[in-house]
Scaffold this motif. Structure first.
Motif, PDB file in Angstrom:
ATOM      1  N   ILE A 177      31.653  42.999  18.424  1.00  0.00           N
ATOM      2  CA  ILE A 177      31.342  42.912  17.006  1.00  0.00           C
ATOM      3  C   ILE A 177      32.407  42.753  16.373  1.00  0.00           C
ATOM      4  O   ILE A 177      32.498  42.605  15.111  1.00  0.00           O
ATOM      5  CB  ILE A 177      30.114  43.414  16.971  1.00  0.00           C
ATOM      6  CG1 ILE A 177      28.816  42.540  18.011  1.00  0.00           C
ATOM      7  CG2 ILE A 177      29.657  42.640  15.435  1.00  0.00           C
ATOM      8  CD1 ILE A 177      27.935  42.972  18.458  1.00  0.00           C
ATOM      9  N   PHE A 178      32.430  44.324  16.100  1.00  0.00           N
ATOM     10  CA  PHE A 178      33.410  45.223  15.210  1.00  0.00           C
ATOM     11  C   PHE A 178      34.236  44.809  14.946  1.00  0.00           C
ATOM     12  O   PHE A 178      35.027  44.373  13.612  1.00  0.00           O
ATOM     13  CB  PHE A 178      32.916  47.068  14.626  1.00  0.00           C
ATOM     14  CG  PHE A 178      33.937  47.610  14.356  1.00  0.00           C
ATOM     15  CD1 PHE A 178      33.543  47.288  13.029  1.00  0.00           C
ATOM     16  CD2 PHE A 178      35.001  48.172  14.126  1.00  0.00           C
ATOM     17  CE1 PHE A 178      34.498  48.521  11.381  1.00  0.00           C
ATOM     18  CE2 PHE A 178      36.078  48.808  13.283  1.00  0.00           C
ATOM     19  CZ  PHE A 178      35.345  48.774  12.070  1.00  0.00           C
ATOM     20  N   LEU A 184      34.119  41.317  13.459  1.00  0.00           N
ATOM     21  CA  LEU A 184      33.432  41.814  12.181  1.00  0.00           C
ATOM     22  C   LEU A 184      34.279  42.209  11.010  1.00  0.00           C
ATOM     23  O   LEU A 184      34.507  41.900   9.724  1.00  0.00           O
ATOM     24  CB  LEU A 184      32.335  42.203  11.575  1.00  0.00           C
ATOM     25  CG  LEU A 184      30.972  41.477  12.210  1.00  0.00           C
ATOM     26  CD1 LEU A 184      29.836  42.169  11.994  1.00  0.00           C
ATOM     27  CD2 LEU A 184      31.192  40.214  11.106  1.00  0.00           C
ATOM     28  N   VAL A 237      36.708  39.462   9.760  1.00  0.00           N
ATOM     29  CA  VAL A 237      35.965  37.998   9.093  1.00  0.00           C
ATOM     30  C   VAL A 237      35.509  38.896   7.464  1.00  0.00           C
ATOM     31  O   VAL A 237      34.972  37.906   7.008  1.00  0.00           O
ATOM     32  CB  VAL A 237      34.769  38.087   9.999  1.00  0.00           C
ATOM     33  CG1 VAL A 237      34.225  37.140   9.194  1.00  0.00           C
ATOM     34  CG2 VAL A 237      36.381  36.714   9.894  1.00  0.00           C
ATOM     35  N   GLY A 238      35.379  40.046   7.658  1.00  0.00           N
ATOM     36  CA  GLY A 238      34.263  40.640   6.613  1.00  0.00           C
ATOM     37  C   GLY A 238      34.821  40.531   5.369  1.00  0.00           C
ATOM     38  O   GLY A 238      34.168  40.024   3.969  1.00  0.00           O
ATOM     39  N   ILE A 284      27.326  46.328   9.786  1.00  0.00           N
ATOM     40  CA  ILE A 284      28.066  45.350   9.070  1.00  0.00           C
ATOM     41  C   ILE A 284      28.090  45.484   7.431  1.00  0.00           C
ATOM     42  O   ILE A 284      29.223  44.591   6.641  1.00  0.00           O
ATOM     43  CB  ILE A 284      26.299  44.009   8.824  1.00  0.00           C
ATOM     44  CG1 ILE A 284      26.673  43.139  10.288  1.00  0.00           C
ATOM     45  CG2 ILE A 284      26.401  43.163   7.715  1.00  0.00           C
ATOM     46  CD1 ILE A 284      25.230  42.556  10.634  1.00  0.00           C
ATOM     47  N   VAL A 293      31.858  46.527   6.755  1.00  0.00           N
ATOM     48  CA  VAL A 293      33.130  46.067   7.040  1.00  0.00           C
ATOM     49  C   VAL A 293      32.886  45.348   5.422  1.00  0.00           C
ATOM     50  O   VAL A 293      33.929  44.789   4.682  1.00  0.00           O
ATOM     51  CB  VAL A 293      33.131  44.723   8.275  1.00  0.00           C
ATOM     52  CG1 VAL A 293      33.373  45.762   9.629  1.00  0.00           C
ATOM     53  CG2 VAL A 293      32.208  43.946   7.962  1.00  0.00           C
TER      54      VAL A 293
END
Length: 516
Positions: A351-352, A355, A358-359, A408, A411
């Motif tokens: 996930i990291f 993200l 993208v973040g 979240i 990021v």
């Protein structure tokens, strides 16, 4: 005169190569998985049946993390010399130097099996990528003024390309894991040679030989909407300066008179008198920023650097950079210990990886809104609260949701942090010294990030893979540095008192030049 199509081609090409090279080393969390699968540094492991063949032993893990730590530090260290080289030889030579570094980095990985262990090709290759990234990225900043009225948009696109470039190794990992026999380092980096070759061709053909503008000018345009001489940028009618038609006309007309005086007087650009528009905008920005804008403008770089404004920001920024890079290097091992579940740690790692790039892109418009509508002290307070919150969530064990929320926040925090520090430097220290002060700040922060190797070693050995003690120390130091910086700024602004001249009361500015 360079036509519009060529300028557009320059911006598009720069965005593409930044996407493929500017910050690829920060995709280390994904790349590390491949390096372990490929057995990089596995010779450092003592044969132990209790350690899975596809998991890194302590010595191997430390060596891989050191590879990232050294490279990440070097990336920041390069900010100052790259800026110096860019000023002396221009963006074309800087871009070519960057392409050479990227080419050599690829060659080290391609020939790794032949050279290891005589030399360390993996470390050398990653270092080359760390050096090449700033060369090709920073040399693109001047393109922001190829279309002056769109300078903010171009900077946002280039910054977004930098943030997204970490996804290169994510893509590699996905391809590697989808193929039956993977995609070897040799094959991948042979394909990657396309990137430095593309940069070299662009630089030798249609890219500009000289910079459109300096970094300080770009910062000035971003803040004031005026060029380095305090004039309206090409194609601007002044609507971004003031909305009232009569007031705008008065300012622009008086500005023309002031320009004529400067020309007759023969003043140099460095010692010119401020234009009427410039004075108006500075008064307006001083009011908008609560008095922070211009607080050290006009002072020499050394006086600015030894002031608490620089020192406290350096402490805060260096701690933040260490925490970001330390987490990138150790996300898998940290989550594995906190969650006590290898599968969940692998899931969070994945996930990291997604993200992180993208973040950075998603947060760009929101960062712009925050900087445009809130005072710098408020913005720094939000950044500080995020810093402390991320640290707290990084201490919560056995909670997938808490650790996911922390990731979240991180990021989103990363691009916010870089943007706020740059904005702080331009507002506090000014545009004449921006390149020197901001470059030195980034360089010193890079040096400080080398301490994360020691933290990593303590985590692996002294604390038996428990990241909590180090994270508690970082949280405490973060809290102290945030409080000190914000407290000092608030104290200084209170001493300075309210703004003397309201930006809406510009009659004095107008009347002074109406007498000419």
């Amino acid at each position: 005169m360079i036509n519009t199509r060529v300028k557009l081609l320059q911006v598009v090409s720069a965005s593409l190569w930044c996407l493929g090279s500017a910050g690829i080393i920060f995709g280390f969390a994904a790349f590390k998985i491949i390096l372990i699968q490929e057995g990089v540094y596995s010779d450092r492991c003592v044969i132990d049946q209790t350690v899975p063949s596809k998991e890194a032993c302590i010595a191997q893990d430390l060596k891989l993390n050191d590879m990232f730590t050294i490279s990440a530090a070097l990336t920041n260290l390069m900010a100052l010399p790259v800026g110096y080289i860019l000023d002396r030889v221009g963006p074309r030579i800087s871009g070519i130097l960057g392409s050479i570094c990227l080419f050599l980095g690829s060659c080290f990985f391609i020939m790794a099996n032949s050279w290891y262990p005589t030399i360390d090709p993996y470390l050398m290759g990653y270092i080359m990528f760390a050096m090449g990234g700033p060369f090709v990225f920073i040399s693109c900043f001047q393109l922001a003024n190829s279309f002056p009225k769109r300078s903010g948009t171009i900077l946002a696109v280039l910054t977004g390309s930098f943030d997204t470039s970490s996804a290169l190794f994510l893509g590699y990992r996905l391809i590697y894991q989808s193929l039956p026999h993977g995609l070897s380092l040799r094959k991948f980096f042979t394909i990657y040679l396309i990137v430095p070759v593309f940069i070299l061709i662009c630089q030798c053909t249609f890219m500009p030989h000289e910079s459109y503008k300096t970094m300080g000018t770009i910062a000035k345009i971003a803040e004031e909407g005026l060029d380095e001489n305090g004039q309206l940028i090409e194609g601007d009618d002044g609507t971004n300066i003031v909305s009232d038609d009569s007031e705008r006309a008065s300012l622009i007309n008086n500005n023309a008179i002031e320009t004529g005086r400067n020309m007759i007087g023969g003043d140099s650009t460095l010692h010119r008198r401020k234009s009427v528009l410039e004075t108006y905008m500075e008064n307006k920005l001083e009011h908008k920023t609560g008095g922070m804008f211009g607080i050290l403008h006009g002072e020499d770089a050394w006086s600015q650097i030894k002031s608490p404004w620089f020192i406290l920001m350096f402490i805060f920024a260096s701690i933040a950079m260490v925490r970001i890079n330390y987490f990138i290097a150790t996300v898998r091992s940290q989550e594995e210990y906190l969650l006590g579940d290898i599968e969940l740690a692998i899931k969070l790692n994945g996930i990291f990886d997604v993200l992180l790039p993208v973040g950075g892109v998603i947060s760009i418009p929101f960062i712009g809104m925050i900087l445009d509508h809130l005072k710098p002290l408020t913005t720094l307070s939000i950044l500080s609260i995020m810093s402390v919150t991320i640290g707290i969530f990084g201490l919560i064990p056995r909670s997938f949701a808490a650790n996911l929320f922390g990731i979240i926040l991180l990021v989103l925090y990363r691009p916010f942090y870089y943007t706020v520090v740059s904005d702080y430097c331009s507002k506090v220290f000014g545009f004449d010294t921006f390149g020197t002060v901001y470059g030195l700040l980034t360089c010193l922060c890079g040096l400080f990030t080398l301490t994360q190797s020691l933290m990593d070693k303590w985590t692996h050995t002294t604390f038996q893979m428990n990241p909590t003690p180090i994270n508690i120390v970082l949280l405490v130091i973060t809290t102290v540095s945030c409080t000190s910086l914000i407290g000092y700024i608030n104290h200084q602004l209170n001493i300075a008192g309210p703004k003397k001249n309201n930006p809406n009361e510009n009659d004095n500015v107008h009347s002074e030049y109406n007498t000419l």
